[in-house]
Motif scaffolding. Structure first.
Motif, PDB file in Angstrom:
ATOM      1  N   LYS A  99      12.346   6.712  -7.332  1.00 29.65           N
ATOM      2  CA  LYS A  99      13.143   7.035  -8.511  1.00 29.65           C
ATOM      3  C   LYS A  99      13.128   5.911  -9.556  1.00 29.65           C
ATOM      4  N   LEU A 100      12.844   4.695  -9.116  1.00 31.09           N
ATOM      5  CA  LEU A 100      12.840   3.570 -10.047  1.00 31.09           C
ATOM      6  C   LEU A 100      11.684   3.683 -11.034  1.00 31.09           C
ATOM      7  N   LYS A 101      11.932   3.321 -12.253  1.00 35.37           N
ATOM      8  CA  LYS A 101      10.876   3.354 -13.260  1.00 35.37           C
ATOM      9  C   LYS A 101      10.315   1.954 -13.530  1.00 35.37           C
ATOM     10  N   HIS A 102      10.986   0.942 -13.083  1.00 37.27           N
ATOM     11  CA  HIS A 102      10.526  -0.434 -13.293  1.00 37.27           C
ATOM     12  C   HIS A 102      10.302  -1.097 -11.939  1.00 37.27           C
ATOM     13  N   LYS A 103       9.731  -2.260 -11.949  1.00 36.53           N
ATOM     14  CA  LYS A 103       9.504  -3.066 -10.748  1.00 36.53           C
ATOM     15  C   LYS A 103       8.926  -2.236  -9.619  1.00 36.53           C
ATOM     16  N   ARG A 104       7.795  -1.620  -9.900  1.00 35.37           N
ATOM     17  CA  ARG A 104       7.185  -0.757  -8.895  1.00 35.37           C
ATOM     18  C   ARG A 104       6.441  -1.573  -7.841  1.00 35.37           C
ATOM     19  N   ARG A 105       5.389  -2.276  -8.265  1.00 35.59           N
ATOM     20  CA  ARG A 105       4.516  -2.919  -7.291  1.00 35.59           C
ATOM     21  C   ARG A 105       4.211  -4.341  -7.715  1.00 35.59           C
ATOM     22  N   ASP A 106       3.819  -5.154  -6.726  1.00 35.85           N
ATOM     23  CA  ASP A 106       3.315  -6.494  -6.984  1.00 35.85           C
ATOM     24  C   ASP A 106       1.789  -6.410  -6.984  1.00 35.85           C
ATOM     25  N   THR A 107       1.134  -7.318  -7.705  1.00 39.60           N
ATOM     26  CA  THR A 107      -0.328  -7.367  -7.645  1.00 39.60           C
ATOM     27  C   THR A 107      -0.743  -7.952  -6.305  1.00 39.60           C
ATOM     28  N   PRO A 141      12.381   4.429   0.586  1.00 40.72           N
ATOM     29  CA  PRO A 141      11.238   4.949  -0.165  1.00 40.72           C
ATOM     30  C   PRO A 141      11.635   5.925  -1.267  1.00 40.72           C
ATOM     31  N   SER A 142      12.615   6.791  -0.999  1.00 39.79           N
ATOM     32  CA  SER A 142      13.019   7.759  -2.034  1.00 39.79           C
ATOM     33  C   SER A 142      13.701   7.062  -3.215  1.00 39.79           C
ATOM     34  N   HIS A 143      14.491   6.021  -2.941  1.00 35.00           N
ATOM     35  CA  HIS A 143      15.110   5.271  -4.037  1.00 35.00           C
ATOM     36  C   HIS A 143      14.045   4.528  -4.832  1.00 35.00           C
ATOM     37  N   ARG A 176       0.845  -1.206   0.000  1.00 33.82           N
ATOM     38  CA  ARG A 176       0.000   0.000   0.000  1.00 33.82           C
ATOM     39  C   ARG A 176       0.879   1.256   0.000  1.00 33.82           C
ATOM     40  N   VAL A 177       1.960   1.229   0.754  1.00 34.12           N
ATOM     41  CA  VAL A 177       2.895   2.356   0.763  1.00 34.12           C
ATOM     42  C   VAL A 177       3.484   2.540  -0.639  1.00 34.12           C
ATOM     43  N   LYS A 178       3.875   1.449  -1.290  1.00 37.52           N
ATOM     44  CA  LYS A 178       4.392   1.537  -2.665  1.00 37.52           C
ATOM     45  C   LYS A 178       3.365   2.213  -3.572  1.00 37.52           C
ATOM     46  N   GLU A 179       2.121   1.792  -3.436  1.00 38.53           N
ATOM     47  CA  GLU A 179       1.053   2.362  -4.248  1.00 38.53           C
ATOM     48  C   GLU A 179       0.950   3.866  -4.017  1.00 38.53           C
ATOM     49  N   LEU A 180       0.981   4.268  -2.764  1.00 38.64           N
ATOM     50  CA  LEU A 180       0.874   5.698  -2.442  1.00 38.64           C
ATOM     51  C   LEU A 180       2.089   6.483  -2.948  1.00 38.64           C
ATOM     52  N   ILE A 181       3.254   5.873  -2.904  1.00 40.36           N
ATOM     53  CA  ILE A 181       4.461   6.530  -3.437  1.00 40.36           C
ATOM     54  C   ILE A 181       4.326   6.712  -4.948  1.00 40.36           C
ATOM     55  N   VAL A 182       3.865   5.671  -5.624  1.00 37.11           N
ATOM     56  CA  VAL A 182       3.719   5.730  -7.083  1.00 37.11           C
ATOM     57  C   VAL A 182       2.684   6.784  -7.478  1.00 37.11           C
ATOM     58  N   TYR A 183       1.586   6.881  -6.737  1.00 36.37           N
ATOM     59  CA  TYR A 183       0.565   7.891  -7.043  1.00 36.37           C
ATOM     60  C   TYR A 183       1.128   9.301  -6.938  1.00 36.37           C
ATOM     61  N   ASP A 184       2.133   9.494  -6.088  1.00 33.50           N
ATOM     62  CA  ASP A 184       2.825  10.769  -5.951  1.00 33.50           C
ATOM     63  C   ASP A 184       1.906  11.922  -5.553  1.00 33.50           C
ATOM     64  N   GLU A 185       0.863  11.604  -4.780  1.00 35.11           N
ATOM     65  CA  GLU A 185      -0.050  12.646  -4.310  1.00 35.11           C
ATOM     66  C   GLU A 185       0.257  13.067  -2.877  1.00 35.11           C
ATOM     67  N   LEU A 186       0.945  12.200  -2.134  1.00 34.91           N
ATOM     68  CA  LEU A 186       1.267  12.467  -0.736  1.00 34.91           C
ATOM     69  C   LEU A 186       2.776  12.417  -0.543  1.00 34.91           C
ATOM     70  N   ASN A 187       3.278  13.251   0.373  1.00 29.41           N
ATOM     71  CA  ASN A 187       4.697  13.132   0.699  1.00 29.41           C
ATOM     72  C   ASN A 187       4.869  12.008   1.724  1.00 29.41           C
ATOM     73  N   LEU A 188       6.089  11.679   2.052  1.00 27.59           N
ATOM     74  CA  LEU A 188       6.361  10.551   2.936  1.00 27.59           C
ATOM     75  C   LEU A 188       5.779  10.744   4.334  1.00 27.59           C
ATOM     76  N   SER A 189       5.777  11.951   4.832  1.00 22.03           N
ATOM     77  CA  SER A 189       5.170  12.226   6.143  1.00 22.03           C
ATOM     78  C   SER A 189       3.672  11.935   6.119  1.00 22.03           C
ATOM     79  N   GLU A 190       3.018  12.346   5.044  1.00 23.19           N
ATOM     80  CA  GLU A 190       1.581  12.102   4.917  1.00 23.19           C
ATOM     81  C   GLU A 190       1.282  10.612   4.751  1.00 23.19           C
ATOM     82  N   ILE A 191       2.136   9.913   4.014  1.00 25.21           N
ATOM     83  CA  ILE A 191       1.971   8.465   3.849  1.00 25.21           C
ATOM     84  C   ILE A 191       2.155   7.768   5.196  1.00 25.21           C
TER      85      ILE A 191
END
Length: 172
Positions: free
Chosen positions: A160-168, A155-157, A116-131
């Protein structure tokens, strides 16, 4: 909808159908059970009538609902929450879950929290404190440490990744 349609097609009376569960009225015959199983398999669903497997699926569903679809923070610890939700002793559920799934309830829960954290990071709507706040971590440091422990990345690294973001969810 699929389950309701199959039950109605076979004239099996039911009181309710919800995700992962249907409550039929009375006993269903072996033939009805087999027909229902065949109908459900055509839609990619499984008929489970083993009480242990059903309980494990209920545990998984409760955790997934809590982590992915609820913003509320539980007011008690996870063990008390699951015991209350599922009406079973937590020790029994924990032992059964570990035996069937090969992992602990806690590890399953934390894995889903990280997804879920990965999902929220990818959405890029919340900063890490908000997550961290949304996911009920005590601090950004706690979130970052747990994230690194489970993913091997900060989380910041990860961001930056463009591949292997999330698992289903099915792969978690």
């Amino acid at each position: 909808m699929v389950v309701k349609a199959e039950l109605e097609k076979l004239n099996i009376p039911y009181t309710y159908v919800k995700i992962g569960e249907a409550n039929t009225i009375g006993e269903i015959s072996q033939e009805q059970s087999e027909q229902l199983d065949i109908g459900l398999k055509k839609s990619g669903l499984l008929l489970m009538d083993d009480k242990r497997s059903i309980l494990v699926e209920k545990i998984k569903s409760a955790i997934i609902e809590l982590v992915h679809y609820t913003d509320d923070q539980i007011k008690v610890n996870l063990s008390d929450y699951l015991s209350e939700q599922l009406n079973h002793d937590y020790t029994y559920m924990a032992n059964l879950f570990s035996e069937v799934k090969g992992t602990t309830i806690e590890k399953f829960y934390l894995t889903h929290k990280i997804e879920r954290v990965k999902e929220l990071i990818v959405y890029d709507e919340l900063n890490l404190s908000e997550i961290a706040y949304k996911m009920h971590y005590s601090s950004v440091a706690h979130l970052s440490n747990q994230f690194k422990k489970y993913t091997g990345l900060t989380p910041s690294h990860f961001k930056k990744l463009k591949h292997k973001r999330r698992d289903t969810l099915e792969d978690v």
